[in-house]
Design a protein around this motif. Structure first.
Motif, PDB file in Angstrom:
ATOM      1  N   GLU A  24       0.833  -1.203   0.000  1.00  0.00           N
ATOM      2  CA  GLU A  24       0.000   0.000   0.000  1.00  0.00           C
ATOM      3  C   GLU A  24       0.866   1.250   0.000  1.00  0.00           C
ATOM      4  N   ARG A  25       1.929   1.252   0.791  1.00  0.00           N
ATOM      5  CA  ARG A  25       2.833   2.393   0.836  1.00  0.00           C
ATOM      6  C   ARG A  25       3.528   2.594  -0.506  1.00  0.00           C
ATOM      7  N   ALA A  26       3.714   1.503  -1.261  1.00  0.00           N
ATOM      8  CA  ALA A  26       4.351   1.595  -2.575  1.00  0.00           C
ATOM      9  C   ALA A  26       3.380   1.989  -3.673  1.00  0.00           C
ATOM     10  N   GLY A  27       2.107   2.113  -3.339  1.00  0.00           N
ATOM     11  CA  GLY A  27       1.108   2.470  -4.351  1.00  0.00           C
ATOM     12  C   GLY A  27       0.757   1.325  -5.271  1.00  0.00           C
ATOM     13  N   LEU A  28       0.906   0.092  -4.791  1.00  0.00           N
ATOM     14  CA  LEU A  28       0.616  -1.084  -5.595  1.00  0.00           C
ATOM     15  C   LEU A  28      -0.714  -1.701  -5.194  1.00  0.00           C
ATOM     16  N   ALA A  29      -1.232  -2.551  -6.070  1.00  0.00           N
ATOM     17  CA  ALA A  29      -2.410  -3.340  -5.719  1.00  0.00           C
ATOM     18  C   ALA A  29      -2.015  -4.412  -4.712  1.00  0.00           C
ATOM     19  N   ALA A  30      -2.996  -4.934  -4.000  1.00  0.00           N
ATOM     20  CA  ALA A  30      -2.717  -6.012  -3.053  1.00  0.00           C
ATOM     21  C   ALA A  30      -2.057  -7.175  -3.786  1.00  0.00           C
ATOM     22  N   PRO A  31      -0.954  -7.713  -3.251  1.00  0.00           N
ATOM     23  CA  PRO A  31      -0.228  -8.769  -3.969  1.00  0.00           C
ATOM     24  C   PRO A  31      -1.005 -10.073  -4.023  1.00  0.00           C
ATOM     25  N   ARG A  32      -0.711 -10.848  -5.060  1.00  0.00           N
ATOM     26  CA  ARG A  32      -1.354 -12.142  -5.281  1.00  0.00           C
ATOM     27  C   ARG A  32      -0.282 -13.222  -5.347  1.00  0.00           C
ATOM     28  N   ALA A  33      -0.694 -14.458  -5.250  1.00  0.00           N
ATOM     29  CA  ALA A  33       0.236 -15.572  -5.397  1.00  0.00           C
ATOM     30  C   ALA A  33       0.761 -15.626  -6.824  1.00  0.00           C
ATOM     31  N   LEU A  34       2.015 -16.049  -6.991  1.00  0.00           N
ATOM     32  CA  LEU A  34       2.673 -16.077  -8.287  1.00  0.00           C
ATOM     33  C   LEU A  34       3.330 -17.438  -8.516  1.00  0.00           C
ATOM     34  N   THR A  35       3.519 -17.777  -9.781  1.00  0.00           N
ATOM     35  CA  THR A  35       4.220 -19.008 -10.139  1.00  0.00           C
ATOM     36  C   THR A  35       5.696 -18.702 -10.356  1.00  0.00           C
ATOM     37  N   THR A  36       6.551 -19.365  -9.601  1.00  0.00           N
ATOM     38  CA  THR A  36       7.986 -19.160  -9.727  1.00  0.00           C
ATOM     39  C   THR A  36       8.634 -20.259 -10.562  1.00  0.00           C
ATOM     40  N   ALA A  37       9.698 -19.888 -11.257  1.00  0.00           N
ATOM     41  CA  ALA A  37      10.568 -20.897 -11.865  1.00  0.00           C
ATOM     42  C   ALA A  37      11.266 -21.679 -10.763  1.00  0.00           C
ATOM     43  N   TYR A  38      11.721 -22.864 -11.098  1.00  0.00           N
ATOM     44  CA  TYR A  38      12.493 -23.690 -10.175  1.00  0.00           C
ATOM     45  C   TYR A  38      13.812 -24.030 -10.859  1.00  0.00           C
ATOM     46  N   THR A  39      14.919 -23.818 -10.154  1.00  0.00           N
ATOM     47  CA  THR A  39      16.241 -23.909 -10.759  1.00  0.00           C
ATOM     48  C   THR A  39      16.860 -25.291 -10.624  1.00  0.00           C
ATOM     49  N   LEU A  40      17.406 -25.773 -11.743  1.00  0.00           N
ATOM     50  CA  LEU A  40      18.193 -26.998 -11.762  1.00  0.00           C
ATOM     51  C   LEU A  40      19.660 -26.611 -11.886  1.00  0.00           C
ATOM     52  N   SER A  41      20.498 -27.079 -10.959  1.00  0.00           N
ATOM     53  CA  SER A  41      21.920 -26.765 -10.979  1.00  0.00           C
ATOM     54  C   SER A  41      22.611 -27.361 -12.192  1.00  0.00           C
ATOM     55  N   LEU A  42      23.711 -26.731 -12.554  1.00  0.00           N
ATOM     56  CA  LEU A  42      24.579 -27.251 -13.602  1.00  0.00           C
ATOM     57  C   LEU A  42      25.134 -28.609 -13.193  1.00  0.00           C
ATOM     58  N   ALA A  43      25.015 -29.574 -14.110  1.00  0.00           N
ATOM     59  CA  ALA A  43      25.533 -30.919 -13.856  1.00  0.00           C
ATOM     60  C   ALA A  43      25.675 -31.623 -15.199  1.00  0.00           C
ATOM     61  N   ALA A  44      26.109 -32.857 -15.166  1.00  0.00           N
ATOM     62  CA  ALA A  44      26.179 -33.659 -16.379  1.00  0.00           C
ATOM     63  C   ALA A  44      24.768 -33.866 -16.929  1.00  0.00           C
ATOM     64  N   PRO A  45      24.636 -34.031 -18.248  1.00  0.00           N
ATOM     65  CA  PRO A  45      23.300 -34.170 -18.838  1.00  0.00           C
ATOM     66  C   PRO A  45      22.442 -35.240 -18.173  1.00  0.00           C
ATOM     67  N   GLU A  46      23.028 -36.401 -17.865  1.00  0.00           N
ATOM     68  CA  GLU A  46      22.224 -37.470 -17.282  1.00  0.00           C
ATOM     69  C   GLU A  46      21.730 -37.105 -15.877  1.00  0.00           C
ATOM     70  N   GLU A  47      22.534 -36.357 -15.133  1.00  0.00           N
ATOM     71  CA  GLU A  47      22.095 -35.902 -13.811  1.00  0.00           C
ATOM     72  C   GLU A  47      20.988 -34.862 -13.935  1.00  0.00           C
ATOM     73  N   MET A  48      21.108 -33.970 -14.907  1.00  0.00           N
ATOM     74  CA  MET A  48      20.067 -32.960 -15.099  1.00  0.00           C
ATOM     75  C   MET A  48      18.780 -33.596 -15.608  1.00  0.00           C
ATOM     76  N   HIS A  49      18.905 -34.678 -16.362  1.00  0.00           N
ATOM     77  CA  HIS A  49      17.715 -35.414 -16.806  1.00  0.00           C
ATOM     78  C   HIS A  49      16.957 -35.967 -15.607  1.00  0.00           C
ATOM     79  N   GLU A  50      17.679 -36.577 -14.676  1.00  0.00           N
ATOM     80  CA  GLU A  50      17.031 -37.136 -13.494  1.00  0.00           C
ATOM     81  C   GLU A  50      16.425 -36.025 -12.630  1.00  0.00           C
ATOM     82  N   ALA A  51      17.131 -34.909 -12.506  1.00  0.00           N
ATOM     83  CA  ALA A  51      16.593 -33.786 -11.734  1.00  0.00           C
ATOM     84  C   ALA A  51      15.323 -33.241 -12.387  1.00  0.00           C
ATOM     85  N   ALA A  52      15.322 -33.165 -13.707  1.00  0.00           N
ATOM     86  CA  ALA A  52      14.142 -32.680 -14.417  1.00  0.00           C
ATOM     87  C   ALA A  52      12.963 -33.625 -14.243  1.00  0.00           C
TER      88      ALA A  52
END
Length: 328
Positions: free
Chosen positions: A109-137
């Motif tokens: 309210e002090r910032a002059g914004l509308a009341a905040p709502r829930a948002l969808t965030t990205a989720y980060t996968l760390s750098l790793a070998a392709p097969e490890e990133m496949h399993e994480a995904a």
């Protein structure tokens, strides 16, 4: 009289968080507090060596503002007397929090914004070998947006994205090179990633070399991170990037972050609001900035072994606005 305190905290990461510049197993944060009339406001920052910051200097910079705050320095004054960066972020957010407690009016309210709502965030996968990133995904395939940390470009990064796409066929994908690619790799990799349905490429080349991006026709939008800090230099980004990643540690707090977002939209740049690996106290003010973002990347607490209490409420990739007992 207003009083400042600051302390370093360590929060273990669940596993290891790896990007092209290195790996870490803990999130080291600095928490600033400002007290006045029996109330205390809090703000959290992450000193980042990439920008020449360290915990000792950030702590000293915060505590050095004690005389000015005691004399009545406010958030607007803070923008003039401190350079943008982690230290100013912690103090700026602490002052926002203190103001809400002293006035009984929420920060949005002090910032002059509308009341905040829930948002969808990205989720980060760390750098790793392709097969490890496949399993994480595969393990995170239920999430609508995955962000992949990539390496130095070339076939290995293509293999990583192919592996993640196979593991999470329905997720939107953001790839983040953290300045790791050579300029000549950008267009070939962008075409490969367009084939794989990547939605956004973040900071493909070093910030000092990003003029090579001017005028290129990338099939995947490009996002500035290390190249985009505060209001200064915004004009130069037009024609280089399609998006900017706004992080409070870079802008030096919520106050300038809101101004940066307004400026970006005037310049037809789209916005991601991102974070460092840190706790809910750092995410809470960023949630206000993220209300105006095209992409939200506020998964820092999800990467920790344990978050602080009270914390933000996450339901899968949906993150809810902070309650006043946390911040704002």
């Amino acid at each position: 009289m207003r009083e400042i305190t600051a302390e370093i905290q360590s929060w273990p990461i669940a596993g290891t968080f790896t990007i092209s510049r290195g790996a870490k197993t803990e999130a080291r944060v600095v928490v600033a507090s400002v007290s006045d009339h029996g109330q205390t406001g809090y703000g959290e920052c992450v000193p980042y060596a990439r920008y020449g910051e360290n915990e000792k200097d950030v702590m000293a910079a915060i505590k050095a503002q004690q005389p000015a705050l005691a004399d009545g320095m406010n958030r607007e004054d803070l923008q003039r007397v401190m350079p943008r960066g982690a230290a100013r972020n912690a103090l700026d957010c602490a002052l926002w929090d203190l103001e809400t407690k002293l006035t009984g009016r929420p920060a949005w309210e002090r910032a002059g914004l509308a009341a905040p709502r829930a948002l969808t965030t990205a989720y980060t996968l760390s750098l790793a070998a392709p097969e490890e990133m496949h399993e994480a995904a595969k393990a995170e395939a239920h999430r609508p947006i995955l962000k992949l940390k990539l390496g130095q470009g070339g076939d290995e990064d293509v293999a990583r994205v192919e592996a993640v796409r196979a593991g999470a066929p329905n997720a939107a994908l953001i790839v983040d090179a953290n300045e790791g690619w050579k300029p000549e790799d950008v267009l070939p990799l962008a075409h490969e990633f367009a084939r794989l349905g990547v939605s956004l490429i973040e900071q493909p080349v070093p910030a000092r070399e990003d003029e090579v991006l001017r005028g290129i026709e990338s099939p995947v939008p490009l996002c500035a991170d290390e190249s985009a800090h505060g209001l200064e230099g915004m004009r130069r980004l037009v024609g280089l990037y399609d998006f900017i990643n706004v992080k409070l540690d870079k802008t030096g707090g919520l106050t300038e972050a809101l101004s940066v977002i307004r400026c970006a939209k005037l310049r037809k740049l789209r916005v991601m609001v991102g974070c460092m690996v840190s706790t809910s106290l750092a995410m809470a003010p960023a949630m206000l900035a993220a209300q105006q973002a095209d992409y939200v990347d506020l998964d820092g607490p999800l990467l920790l072994a344990q978050d602080r209490e009270p914390s933000l409420r996450y339901e899968g990739s949906l993150v809810y606005p902070p309650e006043s007992k946390l911040w704002g």
